[in-house]
Design a protein around this motif. Structure first.
Motif, PDB file in Angstrom:
ATOM      1  N   PHE A  50       0.835  -1.189   0.000  1.00  0.00           N
ATOM      2  CA  PHE A  50       0.000   0.000   0.000  1.00  0.00           C
ATOM      3  C   PHE A  50       0.873   1.244   0.000  1.00  0.00           C
ATOM      4  O   PHE A  50       2.037   1.209   0.399  1.00  0.00           O
ATOM      5  CB  PHE A  50      -0.907   0.015   1.239  1.00  0.00           C
ATOM      6  N   ASP A  51       0.272   2.360  -0.417  1.00  0.00           N
ATOM      7  CA  ASP A  51       0.996   3.631  -0.356  1.00  0.00           C
ATOM      8  C   ASP A  51       1.289   4.018   1.091  1.00  0.00           C
ATOM      9  O   ASP A  51       2.337   4.580   1.395  1.00  0.00           O
ATOM     10  CB  ASP A  51       0.165   4.743  -1.007  1.00  0.00           C
ATOM     11  N   TYR A  52       0.324   3.739   1.985  1.00  0.00           N
ATOM     12  CA  TYR A  52       0.443   4.116   3.394  1.00  0.00           C
ATOM     13  C   TYR A  52      -0.045   2.982   4.277  1.00  0.00           C
ATOM     14  O   TYR A  52      -0.865   2.161   3.867  1.00  0.00           O
ATOM     15  CB  TYR A  52      -0.387   5.378   3.689  1.00  0.00           C
ATOM     16  N   ASP A  53       0.461   2.973   5.501  1.00  0.00           N
ATOM     17  CA  ASP A  53      -0.065   2.038   6.491  1.00  0.00           C
ATOM     18  C   ASP A  53      -1.406   2.524   7.026  1.00  0.00           C
ATOM     19  O   ASP A  53      -2.281   1.728   7.353  1.00  0.00           O
ATOM     20  CB  ASP A  53       0.922   1.887   7.661  1.00  0.00           C
ATOM     21  N   LEU A  54      -1.550   3.857   7.131  1.00  0.00           N
ATOM     22  CA  LEU A  54      -2.775   4.433   7.686  1.00  0.00           C
ATOM     23  C   LEU A  54      -3.165   5.688   6.916  1.00  0.00           C
ATOM     24  O   LEU A  54      -2.327   6.557   6.674  1.00  0.00           O
ATOM     25  CB  LEU A  54      -2.578   4.803   9.160  1.00  0.00           C
ATOM     26  N   ALA A  55      -4.427   5.769   6.537  1.00  0.00           N
ATOM     27  CA  ALA A  55      -4.985   6.997   5.969  1.00  0.00           C
ATOM     28  C   ALA A  55      -6.076   7.482   6.911  1.00  0.00           C
ATOM     29  O   ALA A  55      -6.944   6.710   7.316  1.00  0.00           O
ATOM     30  CB  ALA A  55      -5.566   6.748   4.580  1.00  0.00           C
ATOM     31  N   VAL A  56      -6.020   8.758   7.277  1.00  0.00           N
ATOM     32  CA  VAL A  56      -7.009   9.360   8.170  1.00  0.00           C
ATOM     33  C   VAL A  56      -7.837  10.347   7.365  1.00  0.00           C
ATOM     34  O   VAL A  56      -7.290  11.275   6.767  1.00  0.00           O
ATOM     35  CB  VAL A  56      -6.338  10.081   9.356  1.00  0.00           C
ATOM     36  N   ILE A  57      -9.149  10.149   7.354  1.00  0.00           N
ATOM     37  CA  ILE A  57     -10.046  11.079   6.671  1.00  0.00           C
ATOM     38  C   ILE A  57     -10.615  12.017   7.727  1.00  0.00           C
ATOM     39  O   ILE A  57     -11.435  11.624   8.551  1.00  0.00           O
ATOM     40  CB  ILE A  57     -11.183  10.337   5.946  1.00  0.00           C
ATOM     41  N   GLY A  58     -10.163  13.259   7.724  1.00  0.00           N
ATOM     42  CA  GLY A  58     -10.599  14.236   8.719  1.00  0.00           C
ATOM     43  C   GLY A  58      -9.417  14.818   9.461  1.00  0.00           C
ATOM     44  O   GLY A  58      -8.605  14.081  10.027  1.00  0.00           O
ATOM     45  N   GLY A  59      -9.324  16.158   9.454  1.00  0.00           N
ATOM     46  CA  GLY A  59      -8.184  16.831  10.080  1.00  0.00           C
ATOM     47  C   GLY A  59      -8.545  17.595  11.330  1.00  0.00           C
ATOM     48  O   GLY A  59      -7.960  18.644  11.603  1.00  0.00           O
ATOM     49  N   GLY A  60      -9.505  17.085  12.103  1.00  0.00           N
ATOM     50  CA  GLY A  60      -9.827  17.694  13.387  1.00  0.00           C
ATOM     51  C   GLY A  60      -8.952  17.126  14.488  1.00  0.00           C
ATOM     52  O   GLY A  60      -7.976  16.418  14.230  1.00  0.00           O
ATOM     53  N   SER A  61      -9.318  17.402  15.738  1.00  0.00           N
ATOM     54  CA  SER A  61      -8.479  16.991  16.864  1.00  0.00           C
ATOM     55  C   SER A  61      -8.318  15.478  16.940  1.00  0.00           C
ATOM     56  O   SER A  61      -7.217  14.973  17.185  1.00  0.00           O
ATOM     57  CB  SER A  61      -9.066  17.528  18.174  1.00  0.00           C
ATOM     58  N   GLY A  62      -9.399  14.735  16.717  1.00  0.00           N
ATOM     59  CA  GLY A  62      -9.314  13.281  16.795  1.00  0.00           C
ATOM     60  C   GLY A  62      -8.479  12.685  15.682  1.00  0.00           C
ATOM     61  O   GLY A  62      -7.624  11.825  15.912  1.00  0.00           O
ATOM     62  N   GLY A  63      -8.725  13.133  14.447  1.00  0.00           N
ATOM     63  CA  GLY A  63      -7.971  12.613  13.316  1.00  0.00           C
ATOM     64  C   GLY A  63      -6.492  12.926  13.408  1.00  0.00           C
ATOM     65  O   GLY A  63      -5.637  12.077  13.129  1.00  0.00           O
ATOM     66  N   LEU A  64      -6.163  14.155  13.822  1.00  0.00           N
ATOM     67  CA  LEU A  64      -4.758  14.543  13.939  1.00  0.00           C
ATOM     68  C   LEU A  64      -4.064  13.776  15.057  1.00  0.00           C
ATOM     69  O   LEU A  64      -2.906  13.365  14.919  1.00  0.00           O
ATOM     70  CB  LEU A  64      -4.655  16.049  14.186  1.00  0.00           C
ATOM     71  N   ALA A  65      -4.765  13.581  16.184  1.00  0.00           N
ATOM     72  CA  ALA A  65      -4.177  12.814  17.283  1.00  0.00           C
ATOM     73  C   ALA A  65      -3.886  11.387  16.840  1.00  0.00           C
ATOM     74  O   ALA A  65      -2.832  10.817  17.161  1.00  0.00           O
ATOM     75  CB  ALA A  65      -5.119  12.822  18.487  1.00  0.00           C
ATOM     76  N   VAL A 106      -3.100  12.194   5.832  1.00  0.00           N
ATOM     77  CA  VAL A 106      -4.330  12.805   6.339  1.00  0.00           C
ATOM     78  C   VAL A 106      -5.025  13.517   5.188  1.00  0.00           C
ATOM     79  O   VAL A 106      -4.415  14.338   4.500  1.00  0.00           O
ATOM     80  CB  VAL A 106      -4.039  13.815   7.466  1.00  0.00           C
ATOM     81  N   LEU A 107      -6.307  13.196   4.979  1.00  0.00           N
ATOM     82  CA  LEU A 107      -7.119  13.895   3.990  1.00  0.00           C
ATOM     83  C   LEU A 107      -8.103  14.785   4.728  1.00  0.00           C
ATOM     84  O   LEU A 107      -8.804  14.327   5.632  1.00  0.00           O
ATOM     85  CB  LEU A 107      -7.897  12.915   3.107  1.00  0.00           C
ATOM     86  N   ASP A 108      -8.157  16.054   4.349  1.00  0.00           N
ATOM     87  CA  ASP A 108      -9.065  16.977   5.030  1.00  0.00           C
ATOM     88  C   ASP A 108      -9.569  18.012   4.041  1.00  0.00           C
ATOM     89  O   ASP A 108      -8.798  18.560   3.255  1.00  0.00           O
ATOM     90  CB  ASP A 108      -8.346  17.679   6.185  1.00  0.00           C
ATOM     91  N   TYR A 109     -10.866  18.256   4.082  1.00  0.00           N
ATOM     92  CA  TYR A 109     -11.465  19.286   3.234  1.00  0.00           C
ATOM     93  C   TYR A 109     -12.754  19.756   3.891  1.00  0.00           C
ATOM     94  O   TYR A 109     -13.540  18.936   4.377  1.00  0.00           O
ATOM     95  CB  TYR A 109     -11.777  18.746   1.835  1.00  0.00           C
ATOM     96  N   VAL A 110     -12.962  21.066   3.938  1.00  0.00           N
ATOM     97  CA  VAL A 110     -14.168  21.630   4.533  1.00  0.00           C
ATOM     98  C   VAL A 110     -15.070  22.162   3.431  1.00  0.00           C
ATOM     99  O   VAL A 110     -14.693  23.088   2.711  1.00  0.00           O
ATOM    100  CB  VAL A 110     -13.829  22.763   5.523  1.00  0.00           C
ATOM    101  N   GLN A 111     -16.239  21.557   3.302  1.00  0.00           N
ATOM    102  CA  GLN A 111     -17.222  22.055   2.346  1.00  0.00           C
ATOM    103  C   GLN A 111     -17.785  23.369   2.880  1.00  0.00           C
ATOM    104  O   GLN A 111     -18.280  23.419   4.004  1.00  0.00           O
ATOM    105  CB  GLN A 111     -18.357  21.038   2.183  1.00  0.00           C
ATOM    106  N   VAL A 118      -7.743   2.431   7.409  1.00  0.00           N
ATOM    107  CA  VAL A 118      -8.382   3.728   7.178  1.00  0.00           C
ATOM    108  C   VAL A 118      -9.184   4.110   8.415  1.00  0.00           C
ATOM    109  O   VAL A 118      -9.951   3.298   8.940  1.00  0.00           O
ATOM    110  CB  VAL A 118      -9.321   3.693   5.952  1.00  0.00           C
ATOM    111  N   VAL A 119      -8.993   5.339   8.872  1.00  0.00           N
ATOM    112  CA  VAL A 119      -9.777   5.877   9.985  1.00  0.00           C
ATOM    113  C   VAL A 119     -10.646   7.010   9.453  1.00  0.00           C
ATOM    114  O   VAL A 119     -10.155   7.905   8.762  1.00  0.00           O
ATOM    115  CB  VAL A 119      -8.870   6.409  11.117  1.00  0.00           C
TER     116      VAL A 119
END
Length: 236
Positions: free
Chosen positions: A30-45, A59-64, A148-149
């Motif tokens: 895989f490209d990564y061991d872990l991908a996190v969707i969401g860049g808030g406090s929980g995802g960043l931690a 980390v993937l993050d985007y605010v609509q 994936v988280v």
């Protein structure tokens, strides 16, 4: 032949939102061991802890943007110093708030947090992708990852009422207003609704809470009654 075994666990974290952890055993890379969707406090931690454990992390993050056009970037929006955010406190009996100073300071603080967070991810060798995550298969979003988280948090819900999106604002928008909100009707009595009503009232703006069932539904109701009773005594 590729053999896939998936284990899915849904649980509520102490950050207050759901995380879906998908663990796969795949005969491949895989490209990564872990991908996190969401860049808030929980995802960043989660991302930072994973990188500390030697994992390859993205980390993937985007605010609509909200219907009112409000948007922000990566990270949190904490506010912690009253005078810097528009409060004028010549004495404890004479407290005023400058709304333009407040909103400008809040927006500047949010931008600084966004920048510091991006630099922190870069320094920790965490890949940051400004984009929406969309599953193509259990291990592929816009990239591939063994795990994936999903830590996307939540957004205010507009009721299906004509004019709601055009004429109403949400907690996402309130600190982007170019003018004081004045007398405000808060629809909903969850903790964010009560928080908004509480600080508006404390700033001197009349606030009314409209609730269809009970305030703070899902929380201890003895404590909920204490909170709402105190708010009523303070003029909400």
């Amino acid at each position: 032949m590729v053999m896939v075994a998936l284990r899915i666990l849904l649980f509520l974290t102490h950050f207050g939102f759901y995380i879906l952890w998908i663990t796969g055993l795949v005969d491949g890379t895989f490209d990564y061991d872990l991908a996190v969707i969401g860049g808030g406090s929980g995802g960043l931690a989660c991302a930072k802890e994973a990188i500390n454990q030697g994992q390859r992390v993205a980390v993937l993050d985007y605010v609509q943007p909200s219907p009112q056009g409000t948007k922000w970037g990566l990270g949190g929006t904490c506010v912690n110093e009253a005078v810097s955010y528009g409060w004028q406190v010549p004495s404890l009996k004479d407290v005023h708030i400058s709304w333009p100073a407040l909103t400008e300071a809040v927006q500047n603080h949010i931008k600084s947090v966004n920048w510091v967070t991006r630099v922190d991810l870069r320094d920790k060798k965490i890949e940051y992708i400004n984009g929406l995550g969309e599953f193509k298969d259990p291990h592929t979003i816009e990239l591939t990852a063994k795990n994936v988280v999903i830590a996307v948090g939540g957004r205010p819900h507009y009721p299906d009422i004509p004019g709601a999106a055009e004429y109403c604002i949400t907690s996402d928008d309130i600190f982007s207003l170019g003018h004081p909100p004045g007398k405000t009707l808060v629809v909903g009595a969850g903790y964010i609704g009560l928080e908004c009503a509480g600080f508006l009232n404390a700033m001197g703006y009349a606030a009314t809470v409209l609730v269809r069932s009970v305030p703070l539904r899902g929380f201890d109701q003895q404590m909920a009654r204490m909170v709402t009773s105190e708010m009523e005594e303070r003029g909400v």
